[in-house]
Motif scaffolding. Structure first.
Motif, PDB file in Angstrom:
ATOM      1  N   GLU A 295       2.112  -4.853   4.248  1.00  0.00           N
ATOM      2  CA  GLU A 295       1.138  -3.796   4.000  1.00  0.00           C
ATOM      3  C   GLU A 295       1.029  -2.873   5.209  1.00  0.00           C
ATOM      4  O   GLU A 295       0.982  -1.644   5.060  1.00  0.00           O
ATOM      5  CB  GLU A 295      -0.219  -4.418   3.666  1.00  0.00           C
ATOM      6  CG  GLU A 295      -1.238  -3.421   3.201  1.00  0.00           C
ATOM      7  CD  GLU A 295      -2.192  -3.997   2.161  1.00  0.00           C
ATOM      8  OE1 GLU A 295      -2.970  -3.190   1.607  1.00  0.00           O
ATOM      9  OE2 GLU A 295      -2.163  -5.201   1.901  1.00  0.00           O
TER      10      GLU A 295
ATOM     11  N   ARG B  42       1.960   1.069   5.213  1.00  0.00           N
ATOM     12  CA  ARG B  42       0.938   2.022   5.650  1.00  0.00           C
ATOM     13  C   ARG B  42       1.490   2.908   6.760  1.00  0.00           C
ATOM     14  O   ARG B  42       1.208   4.114   6.812  1.00  0.00           O
ATOM     15  CB  ARG B  42      -0.305   1.255   6.108  1.00  0.00           C
ATOM     16  CG  ARG B  42      -1.512   2.132   6.398  1.00  0.00           C
ATOM     17  CD  ARG B  42      -2.800   1.324   6.403  1.00  0.00           C
ATOM     18  NE  ARG B  42      -2.787   0.262   7.395  1.00  0.00           N
ATOM     19  CZ  ARG B  42      -2.853  -1.041   7.118  1.00  0.00           C
ATOM     20  NH1 ARG B  42      -2.925  -1.448   5.851  1.00  0.00           N
ATOM     21  NH2 ARG B  42      -2.853  -1.926   8.085  1.00  0.00           N
TER      22      ARG B  42
ATOM     23  N   ARG C 265       3.744   5.529   5.115  1.00  0.00           N
ATOM     24  CA  ARG C 265       2.986   6.550   4.364  1.00  0.00           C
ATOM     25  C   ARG C 265       2.242   7.483   5.308  1.00  0.00           C
ATOM     26  O   ARG C 265       2.101   8.685   5.016  1.00  0.00           O
ATOM     27  CB  ARG C 265       2.011   5.870   3.400  1.00  0.00           C
ATOM     28  CG  ARG C 265       2.686   5.021   2.336  1.00  0.00           C
ATOM     29  CD  ARG C 265       3.632   5.813   1.460  1.00  0.00           C
ATOM     30  NE  ARG C 265       2.925   6.418   0.348  1.00  0.00           N
ATOM     31  CZ  ARG C 265       3.213   7.602  -0.180  1.00  0.00           C
ATOM     32  NH1 ARG C 265       4.179   8.340   0.335  1.00  0.00           N
ATOM     33  NH2 ARG C 265       2.550   8.067  -1.208  1.00  0.00           N
TER      34      ARG C 265
ATOM     35  N   ARG D 104       7.860   7.731   1.879  1.00  0.00           N
ATOM     36  CA  ARG D 104       7.562   6.874   0.719  1.00  0.00           C
ATOM     37  C   ARG D 104       8.793   6.049   0.373  1.00  0.00           C
ATOM     38  O   ARG D 104       9.910   6.556   0.327  1.00  0.00           O
ATOM     39  CB  ARG D 104       7.153   7.722  -0.495  1.00  0.00           C
ATOM     40  CG  ARG D 104       6.776   6.889  -1.715  1.00  0.00           C
ATOM     41  CD  ARG D 104       6.121   7.763  -2.777  1.00  0.00           C
ATOM     42  NE  ARG D 104       7.075   8.702  -3.362  1.00  0.00           N
ATOM     43  CZ  ARG D 104       7.847   8.416  -4.426  1.00  0.00           C
ATOM     44  NH1 ARG D 104       7.789   7.222  -5.001  1.00  0.00           N
ATOM     45  NH2 ARG D 104       8.677   9.326  -4.904  1.00  0.00           N
TER      46      ARG D 104
ATOM     47  N   TYR E   8       0.735   1.353  -2.457  1.00  0.00           N
ATOM     48  CA  TYR E   8       1.198   2.436  -1.594  1.00  0.00           C
ATOM     49  C   TYR E   8       2.147   3.382  -2.318  1.00  0.00           C
ATOM     50  O   TYR E   8       2.852   4.170  -1.690  1.00  0.00           O
ATOM     51  CB  TYR E   8       1.853   1.856  -0.332  1.00  0.00           C
ATOM     52  CG  TYR E   8       0.817   1.224   0.573  1.00  0.00           C
ATOM     53  CD1 TYR E   8       0.154   1.975   1.531  1.00  0.00           C
ATOM     54  CD2 TYR E   8       0.463  -0.113   0.411  1.00  0.00           C
ATOM     55  CE1 TYR E   8      -0.826   1.418   2.320  1.00  0.00           C
ATOM     56  CE2 TYR E   8      -0.519  -0.680   1.199  1.00  0.00           C
ATOM     57  CZ  TYR E   8      -1.169   0.084   2.154  1.00  0.00           C
ATOM     58  OH  TYR E   8      -2.150  -0.471   2.938  1.00  0.00           O
TER      59      TYR E   8
ATOM     60  N   CYS F  56       4.886   2.925  -3.837  1.00  0.00           N
ATOM     61  CA  CYS F  56       6.281   2.715  -3.476  1.00  0.00           C
ATOM     62  C   CYS F  56       6.993   1.895  -4.545  1.00  0.00           C
ATOM     63  O   CYS F  56       6.371   1.117  -5.269  1.00  0.00           O
ATOM     64  CB  CYS F  56       6.390   1.972  -2.136  1.00  0.00           C
ATOM     65  SG  CYS F  56       5.849   2.925  -0.699  1.00  0.00           S
TER      66      CYS F  56
END
Length: 256
Positions: free
Chosen positions: A43, A47, A50, A55, A97, A99
């Motif tokens: 994660e 993050r 992003r 992406r 996210y 993705c």
């Protein structure tokens, strides 16, 4: 009287695609091969991407966008070996996210374990049902061979099983022939690359192919539990600094 004829416009330069390599998303405590990334670390890494306007997408989508000139801001995300935790743990994090990813699976070991890792630990692999669920969620399903056999120097019948048979089985499982292949252990030779191409794949991923880089030997960046902001940035810069052969457009074929 002469008429000036404009020279045809040069094709736009295509950057080398940045493709990240993951394996299992699980507790990294017992991890002799350095392939486990904890869910909270995945994660954090997504993050980080992003926050920098990047992406994650599957490799086939990345290559299509690159050929069309629309790949700015896209990074390839790949997960090798087809661990069951991809569906159980990674997919929800990827979705948060926005993705997607490519998961390289082993249709000859559905619901089995990573028996090729002598030191363990044993980790569950995706079942056929889980692979279909991942595909329905937008994941690119691609081949990692049939049973994770090292390809350089292997017998001809094994090479066919790992390339042709694995593709046939994945087509039967998902209804779509996979575009991508990933060499087990990241190792390959010209014979293996030729077999992958003849089997009908449009691209193949390696790890660090060096001068052999190309559509059937795409380099990737290994991502580990240790990778946070500074290390990710360093790996990004290292990728940009690689002196790789020019990689032209990769033409993704149909599902034949």
């Amino acid at each position: 009287m002469t008429t000036d004829t404009a020279a045809p416009a040069a094709a736009p330069a295509l950057d080398q695609p940045w493709i990240l390599m993951y394996h299992t998303v699980a507790d990294p405590t017992d991890d002799p091969y350095g392939i486990a990334v904890a869910p909270d670390r995945l994660e954090l890494q997504l993050r980080w991407l992003r926050a920098r306007g990047l992406r994650g997408v599957g490799v086939a989508d990345l290559l299509r966008a690159r050929t069309a000139g629309d790949a700015a801001g896209l990074v390839g995300l790949t997960f090798d070996d087809g661990y069951a935790d991809f569906v159980e743990t990674a997919l929800p994090i990827l979705a948060r996210y926005d993705c997607t990813a490519t998961v390289f699976v082993l249709p000859g070991r559905l619901g089995g374990t990573n028996e090729w890792d002598a030191e363990g630990p044993r980790r569950a692999l995706l079942t056929g049902r889980q692979i279909r669920a991942a595909a329905e969620a937008g994941t690119e399903i691609a081949s990692h061979g049939l049973v994770h056999h090292r390809l350089p120097g292997c017998p001809d019948d094994v090479l066919l099983e790992e390339t042709v048979r694995s593709r046939e089985l994945l087509c039967e499982l998902t209804g779509t022939a996979p575009a991508g292949f990933c060499y087990p252990y990241g190792t390959f030779d010209r014979r293996a690359a030729d077999a992958v191409r003849r089997a009908g794949y449009s691209y193949a991923c390696a790890i660090a192919p060096g001068a052999e880089a190309g559509p059937y030997a795409l380099p990737r960046t290994h991502i580990s539990q240790a990778d946070r902001g500074a290390r990710l940035w360093a790996k990004r810069l290292r990728h940009r600094a690689r002196r790789l052969p020019a990689l032209g457009p990769v033409h993704l074929g149909g599902a034949g």
